[in-house]
Structures are given as C-alpha cells and as structure tokens.
Scaffold this motif. Structure first.
Motif, mmCIF file in Angstrom:
data_model
loop_
_atom_site.group_PDB
_atom_site.id
_atom_site.type_symbol
_atom_site.label_atom_id
_atom_site.label_comp_id
_atom_site.label_asym_id
_atom_site.label_seq_id
_atom_site.Cartn_x
_atom_site.Cartn_y
_atom_site.Cartn_z
ATOM 1 N N LYS A 9 0.845 -1.189 0.000
ATOM 2 C CA LYS A 9 0.000 0.000 0.000
ATOM 3 C C LYS A 9 0.886 1.247 0.000
ATOM 4 N N TYR A 10 0.299 2.383 -0.320
ATOM 5 C CA TYR A 10 1.014 3.656 -0.302
ATOM 6 C C TYR A 10 0.719 4.383 1.001
ATOM 7 N N LYS A 11 1.742 5.049 1.552
ATOM 8 C CA LYS A 11 1.603 5.841 2.766
ATOM 9 C C LYS A 11 2.339 7.157 2.578
ATOM 10 N N ILE A 32 6.453 9.643 -0.122
ATOM 11 C CA ILE A 32 5.699 8.393 -0.169
ATOM 12 C C ILE A 32 6.721 7.282 0.034
ATOM 13 N N LYS A 47 -1.554 4.896 -5.977
ATOM 14 C CA LYS A 47 -0.622 6.022 -5.949
ATOM 15 C C LYS A 47 -1.324 7.356 -6.165
ATOM 16 N N ALA A 50 -2.722 8.575 -2.910
ATOM 17 C CA ALA A 50 -1.615 9.012 -2.056
ATOM 18 C C ALA A 50 -1.084 10.369 -2.514
ATOM 19 N N GLU A 51 -0.962 10.573 -3.816
ATOM 20 C CA GLU A 51 -0.487 11.860 -4.338
ATOM 21 C C GLU A 51 -1.477 12.982 -4.030
#
Length: 129
Positions: A9-11, A32, A47, A50-51
């Motif tokens: 996952k993205y954080k 990220i 993504k 997240a962005e």
C-alpha cells in the motif's frame, strides 16, 4: 490489538519531529515511502490517492488547520484533529489534478472562508512545492 502489514500500500510519511509549531510553517518534505523515524498517513490503495493526500498536506489551508493544535516541533496524531478529512478519489468535490494554489482556492470556497481569513492564510503561510 492487531497488527496489519501493508507493504503493498502507499503511505505518506512525515518526520515525527517537524518544524517549530508556528502556524502554517513549511513542513519537512513529505514523501511516499516508509521508515520508523516517520509518522505515516495511510495506507492508500493506489498512488493517485496518495499523491492527492500529499497535495492536501502541502496546501496552506491544511497546514493552517494543523497549526491550530501544533505548538511544538512534535507532530503526533492529535495535532491533525482540526484538519478536515477529504475525499481524495475522482468523486471528490475538490479537483486534485489542479495546482496546490488552486486546490487552496477550492478549499477556501468549500469551507466558506472570509476574505479576511483567506488574506491571513495567504500572507502568513509559505507555499510548499
């Protein structure tokens, strides 16, 4: 109490100690990724989401709201309580494809800020790239 691994996952990662606590200060560059010396925001499925969150964190609006509770360099979860949650998907009432400046303008309108409030934010809070 459970523990969930989310390596796929993205954080958004921010230093746990960040700035001085001045309202609207420029945050250390969020990224990220992951490391134990950072606090994380997320996880996010993709993504793009997240962005979009990263753009929100960089807005003058979000950093002003963060500054309401953040009075030291410490950046725990409790300091983010006044930062309104947003929909970061394509269904959002905010067009996340816009520049951070334009996103700020949308947020000012969404939350009904007065000209005086907008002027305060625009003159006191530094822009982030």
């Amino acid at each position: 109490m459970g523990f969930q691994v989310s390596v796929d996952k993205y954080k958004i990662m921010l230093p746990e100690a960040n700035g001085t606590g001045a309202i609207g200060e420029v945050l250390s560059t969020p990224l990220i990724g992951a490391t134990d010396t950072f606090i994380s925001i997320g996880p996010f499925e993709d993504k793009v989401t997240a962005e979009n969150v990263l753009k929100y964190i960089k807005t003058k609006f979000a950093r002003t709201m963060l500054g309401v509770k953040k009075v030291t360099q410490h950046n725990p979860r409790a300091t983010w309580v006044k930062v309104p949650m947003q929909d970061f998907t394509k269904n959002s009432d905010i067009d996340w494809s816009q520049s951070i400046h334009d996103i700020d303008q949308q947020l000012y309108k969404k939350y009904g800020l007065t000209d005086e409030e907008i002027n305060f934010i625009e003159t006191k809070v530094q822009a982030m790239d």
